[in-house]
Design an enzyme around this catalytic site. Structure first.
Site, mmCIF file in Angstrom:
data_model
loop_
_atom_site.group_PDB
_atom_site.id
_atom_site.type_symbol
_atom_site.label_atom_id
_atom_site.label_comp_id
_atom_site.label_asym_id
_atom_site.label_seq_id
_atom_site.Cartn_x
_atom_site.Cartn_y
_atom_site.Cartn_z
ATOM 1 N N CYS A 37 4.496 6.304 6.061
ATOM 2 C CA CYS A 37 5.905 5.959 5.821
ATOM 3 C C CYS A 37 6.628 7.116 5.133
ATOM 4 C CB CYS A 37 5.967 4.689 4.975
ATOM 5 S SG CYS A 37 7.587 4.321 4.287
ATOM 6 N N CYS A 52 8.642 6.318 2.058
ATOM 7 C CA CYS A 52 7.757 6.058 0.916
ATOM 8 C C CYS A 52 7.435 7.356 0.189
ATOM 9 C CB CYS A 52 6.450 5.407 1.372
ATOM 10 S SG CYS A 52 6.632 3.776 2.114
#
Length: 286
Positions: free
Chosen positions: A37, A40
């Site tokens: 991600c 993230c």
């Protein structure tokens, strides 16, 4: 990323101890992330920076959702990154996505007391104990470090009031920072100043009561007694005196009785007395 005592990796095995139990001691910010991600990876350094900057005001707990799928499922994580804030054993707030640092700071400020907040609270506690020099010292330290922090303003006005320096308090309130112009705390301070100044000029309560016994229409004595009752926390008695003053001498002190009642409403906030006496005031006015 450099190791930090305020950032930890958690798994299902220690989540109960670190997050659930740990959040009873201090807030725990749980970052649900995954290596694939990109947002993230963008968010994580910002969260770690804030954890270190706030010096342990909260613990940042990172959960790798790829390795800890059962944890992610248990907390309903459906998009990454998701960040949940735990307090007293339960999640109380969350955000999703890689928010800008400013928005994350605002999110944290709703739940986490900063060092500045702690020192202002400590100064206020000193004031309640009459330790005015200690309070002044703390506030001066914060003002030197953050001269533009508006959170200091109400505390500094309270200090002036506690010292009996009503001229200084009035001058400060005349120059209220624009961002606090409609702040309820400032409205309360204006009321406290008005009543403190009136009480300082009035005879003591026993003398006011004696004057009223001799002449129930002694407006100066009634208003002075009401002001002293406000400072003593006897708001209901003060409201009754101000209503009586309105009935007998509506023009006293440029409508001082009605203005005083409204100031007491500001001081009381959502106290049930406000509803009761607002109705009484309306009946008297209309």
């Amino acid at each position: 990323m450099a190791e930090s005592p305020h950032v930890v990796n958690v798994t299902e095995a220690d989540f109960e101890q670190v997050v659930i139990a740990g959040s009873s001691q201090r807030p725990v910010l749980v970052d649900f992330w995954a290596d694939w991600c990109a947002p993230c990876r963008q968010l994580m350094p910002i969260l770690a920076k804030l954890a270190d900057e706030l010096g342990g005001a909260f613990l940042l707990a990172k959960v790798d959702t790829e390795a800890e799928q059962s944890l992610a499922a248990a907390f309903g994580i459906r998009s990454l990154p998701t960040v949940q804030l735990f307090k007293d054993g339960r999640p109380v707030d969350q955000f999703m996505g890689a928010l800008p640092e400013g928005q994350i700071r605002e999110f944290l400020s709703r739940h986490i007391e900063s060092a500045t907040d702690q020192r202002i609270a400590a100064a206020t506690e000193h004031m309640t104990r009459g330790e005015l020099d200690a309070a002044a010292s703390l506030l001066a330290e914060v003002r030197a470090e953050a001269p533009d922090d508006n959170r200091l303003f109400p505390a500094e006005v309270r200090l002036a009031l506690a010292r009996g320096d009503y001229d200084a308090a009035a001058d400060m309130l005349e120059h209220t920072p624009l961002g606090l112009a409609n702040d309820p705390a400032v409205a309360q301070l204006r009321g406290q100043l008005a009543f403190a100044a009136a009480a300082a000029e009035a005879p003591d309560p026993a003398a006011c009561e004696a004057r009223l016994a001799a002449d129930p229409k002694d407006s100066d004595a009634r208003y002075g007694l009401a002001a002293q009752q406000v400072l003593a926390g006897d708001y209901q008695a003060a409201l009754d005196h101000l209503l009586t003053l309105m009935r007998h001498d509506r023009g006293y002190g440029d409508d001082a009785a009605r203005k005083g009642i409204v100031m007491i409403f500001d001081l009381l906030g959502d106290d049930p007395l406000v509803t009761t006496y607002r109705a009484k005031l309306s009946r008297l006015l209309y």
